[in-house]
Design a protein around this motif. Structure first.
Motif, PDB file in Angstrom:
ATOM      1  N   ALA A 138      93.286  -1.157  20.166  1.00  0.00           N
ATOM      2  CA  ALA A 138      93.488  -2.547  19.743  1.00  0.00           C
ATOM      3  C   ALA A 138      92.936  -2.821  18.351  1.00  0.00           C
ATOM      4  CB  ALA A 138      92.834  -3.493  20.744  1.00  0.00           C
ATOM      5  N   SER A 157     105.308  -6.581  23.421  1.00  0.00           N
ATOM      6  CA  SER A 157     104.102  -7.234  23.928  1.00  0.00           C
ATOM      7  C   SER A 157     104.298  -7.818  25.310  1.00  0.00           C
ATOM      8  CB  SER A 157     103.673  -8.365  22.973  1.00  0.00           C
ATOM      9  OG  SER A 157     103.337  -7.847  21.720  1.00  0.00           O
ATOM     10  N   ARG A 188      96.403  -8.491  21.383  1.00  0.00           N
ATOM     11  CA  ARG A 188      96.305  -7.105  20.929  1.00  0.00           C
ATOM     12  C   ARG A 188      95.565  -6.253  21.946  1.00  0.00           C
ATOM     13  NH1 ARG A 188      94.130  -8.394  15.842  1.00  0.00           N
ATOM     14  NH2 ARG A 188      92.534  -6.797  16.146  1.00  0.00           N
TER      15      ARG A 188
END
Length: 209
Positions: free
Chosen positions: A47, A2, A21
């Motif tokens: 997502a 991430s 996300r």
């Protein structure tokens, strides 16, 4: 992995997780497809959210691109500059910067590719462009000090010296991604040494080793 996003204006862990996300999905899609011409719906699908939900967090594609650019640039800045001895003027600091850039490119290829794309330039706002400047400023200062102290040659402007070694590394990883070559650790060391010889001040007819 991430991207570490900037603090969200939304409240609650659920909102923050969903925003993250979306950023992670945007990074994956943009790295694969490019920014220009890539619409929002594929990012929403990646997502796992609706397009309407995405627009509750980012009111336009431009807002999403800038949020992602700033978060990813901050991630690179933390990786590259944290604990770097900015006033240590010797060959080792050049080697360390090169090593950290290579490590980032290896560990976070989507982030590295996204940052080095050119087709997001027209989307970037002043804050994003300033984040680029703030990343390069300490490196420019190192080069200027090196030139003043005789470690680095002064035949190149600092901006040109930065472009030479940064562009060389970007080009190497691009060539590997496109399948033109496979980079070994020795290849990267040789490229590093060649870049150093380009910017180092010659001593008695020889460049510094």
């Amino acid at each position: 992995m991430s991207v570490r996003a900037a603090a969200s204006s939304t409240s609650g862990n659920g909102n923050s997780d969903k925003r993250q996300r979306i950023l992670d999905a945007a990074l994956k899609v943009f790295a694969a497809e490019g920014v220009h011409g890539t619409p929002v719906p594929p990012i929403a699908r990646e997502a796992g959210v609706s397009v309407g939900s995405l627009y509750r967090y980012f009111d336009s594609k431009e807002a999403l691109v800038n949020a992602l650019f700033q978060a990813t640039k901050d991630d690179l800045s933390q990786h590259l500059l944290t604990g770097l001895p900015l006033l240590k003027l010797d060959r080792s600091i050049f080697d360390e910067v090169w090593h950290r850039l290579c490590t980032f490119a290896r560990q976070k290829p989507d982030a590295f590719r996204f940052l080095e794309m050119q087709d997001h330039h027209s989307y970037l706002n002043d804050t994003s462009r300033n984040s680029e400047y703030m990343l390069l400023l300490p490196i420019r200062q190192i080069i200027e000090l090196g030139q003043q102290n005789g470690l680095l040659s002064d035949h190149l402007r600092p901006e040109v010296a930065i472009a030479l070694f940064w562009g060389s590394l970007v080009g190497l990883f691009k060539a590997e991604r496109l399948g033109y070559l496979s980079l070994s650790d020795d290849d990267l060391r040789q490229a590093r040494d060649a870049c150093w010889k380009t910017i180092a001040k010659p001593i008695e007819g020889k460049t510094q080793e």
